[in-house]
Write a protein that holds these residues in place. Structure first.
Motif: not given
Length: 445
Positions: A1-9, A30-35, A103-105, A363-366
């Motif tokens: 699960m990539s960082a951003l989708s982990t944050i969402r799910t 805060e990150l969830v709110r931003l997203d 997300v990168l942090l 995720y970072r390097a695609g």
RNA sequence: GCUGAGGUAGCCUAGCCUGGGAAGGCGCCAGCCUUGAAAGCUGGUGGCGGCGACGCCUCGGGAGUUCAAAUCUCCCCCUCAGCGCCA
């Protein structure tokens, strides 16, 4: 699960993971709110653009049949629409940048088999293996015997490049290269494809494997070109497949590379840095794997065995640690350290980190793979392990293989590289510095 | 470093001069046909959002002009060829 989708799910899982790591990270809420806000705004911008495109096409049609005053009005109206779209897009973009920076942090979620702990003291010893060499009672530490035999020269290293640099000389240099070649051959036989990579890389590559943005002060960089000296071959080897889609049937892909590694090691001084245990430049043979997500933990164990085979073949005493949550690097979901015993300095030396990063780097390097032509590409899991780091390996060899006469025996597996020679020969080229005035030049070895 | 030619979907190519829904081929996937396969025929084949009809984004990257940019202008990156320099 990539960082951003982990944050969402699974924001709760991420929160718990962050807590066990016992370090400060950006606030998940805060990150969830931003997203959420980003996605809402993206929808709005999307709708505005749909209107613009539709009216624009109608205008083109009308013009084809001959322009009119009414069309001029539509054009003016669309100009206003353009400006408000630009305004919204700008707001959205800055919001996304803010989100992506956070997300990168974010750290990787530790695997279930990682022990929960506060710091290095809570790491779990998985196993300890005794040396197969008959070691003498009190071997000299490498920073004593190295200068005695003139095979390791830290003083001249400091003169030429500064503190933390050193020369290997004569049989010291030969020993290092023999170790390198022994490791290359061992890993080649175990299925790794050898690559000789660039050791200066772009900023993008450093971000791809997670060295940047957070650890910029750990690496050297070139000001004029914004190129970075690699702290480990992990950077070029993992970025080898950046922004590519791999074939599922090719996994796991196994590559190895021998490179120098450069680390600023800012702030590390004292007893622990004596000799070459902690230096700014050292050589390393690195192993990297690109794995199917379902197989990555099996591969991690195999990778550990590949690295372990080296220290075992050299007869060294070592132990394997399962790093606890508090000591686990941000990018790793699980990490084993291999530590060698240095009987002269009487301390454990980390010579290998064997990690599963899951999709943190991919995720970072695609870096993705596809199982079937029709399926959507998924992120691979990346793993790497030192196989192993020189300098520290050299310390353990030099201290473990000492004889009571103050010589260093060459481990049997390395003797073919020395033409059958059994002991390291002292280096003979020395100056007044070693000999004193009046006895210049060459001495008998 | 200089000069020239280029960069369009997994690959190859058209479109650019003259601004207005990115065309075609190969490969791949699915279906039809077939005892099976090939050939042939039909459809699909970049990313994001949405259950969905659908919408948006994407022509090496960025900025600009314009109601509208693959197309015009500027800057940058990369590839190739020739020249220069060079371990």
């Amino acid at each position: 699960m990539s960082a951003l989708s982990t944050i969402r799910t699974h924001p709760e899982e991420l929160k718990r993971a962050i807590e066990t790591r016992n370090k400060p990270y950006p606030d998940v809420d805060e990150l969830v709110r931003l997203d959420t806000e980003c996605r809402r705004m993206a929808g709005e911008v999307n709708a505005l653009r749909a209107t613009r495109n539709e009216r624009g096409r109608a205008l083109a049609e009308a013009k084809k049949k001959g322009g009119s005053a009414a069309d001029e009005g539509v054009a003016r109206e669309l100009a206003l629409l353009r400006d408000s779209i630009a305004e919204q897009e700008e707001a959205l973009q800055s919001l996304e940048e803010k989100r992506d920076a956070l997300v990168l942090l974010m750290p990787q979620v530790p695997h279930a088999s990682v022990p929960v702990g506060r710091d290095a003291r809570d790491n779990v010893v998985v196993r300890e293996v005794a040396s197969t060499v008959a070691t003498i009672a009190h071997p000299k530490p490498h920073f004593v015997i190295g200068p005695e035999l003139n095979i390791i020269d830290t003083e001249r290293g400091a003169k030429v490049a500064g503190e933390g640099f050193y020369f290997l000389v004569g049989d010291g240099a030969r020993l290092e290269m023999a170790l390198v070649n022994f490791m290359r051959e061992s890993h080649r036989q175990r299925g790794y494809t050898e690559v000789l990579p660039p050791i200066l890389v772009s900023r993008d590559s450093m971000v791809g494997t997670g060295q940047l943005p957070k650890f910029a002060e750990d690496s050297y960089n070139t000001v004029l070109d914004d190129l970075w000296l690699i702290p480990t071959a992990e950077v070029p080897l993992t970025n080898l497949y950046r922004d590519e889609v791999l074939l599922g049937t090719d996994l796991p892909l196994k590559v190895m590379g021998f490179t120098p590694c450069f680390r600023r090691e800012a702030g590390g001084h004292g007893v622990e840095t004596r000799g070459i245990a902690r230096v700014h430049q050292f050589n390393k043979v690195e192993l990297v794997q690109f794995s199917h997500p379902e197989k990555s933990y099996e591969q991690l164990e195999l990778l550990l065995a590949d690295a372990e085979a080296i220290v075992k073949a050299l007869g060294l005493r070592y132990r394997i640690l399962n790093l606890c949550t508090g000591d686990l690097p941000d990018k790793a979901a699980k990490c084993y350290d291999i530590e060698l015993w240095a009987p002269g300095a009487e301390r454990w030396l980390e010579v290998s980190s064997v990690s599963n990063f899951e999709d943190y780097q991919s995720y970072r390097a695609g870096i993705r793979f596809r199982d079937q032509q029709s399926a959507k590409p998924e992120f691979v899991h990346t793993l790497n392990g030192s196989g192993t780091a020189l300098a520290r390996l050299m310390i353990a060899v030099v201290e473990t293989w000492q004889t009571s006469e103050g010589a260093i025996e060459i481990p049997p597996v390395l003797r073919p590289a020395f033409g059958g020679q059994e002991r390291l020969a002292p280096t003979r080229l020395v100056g007044e510095r070693e000999l004193g005035r009046g006895r210049r030049g060459w001495t008998a070895g």
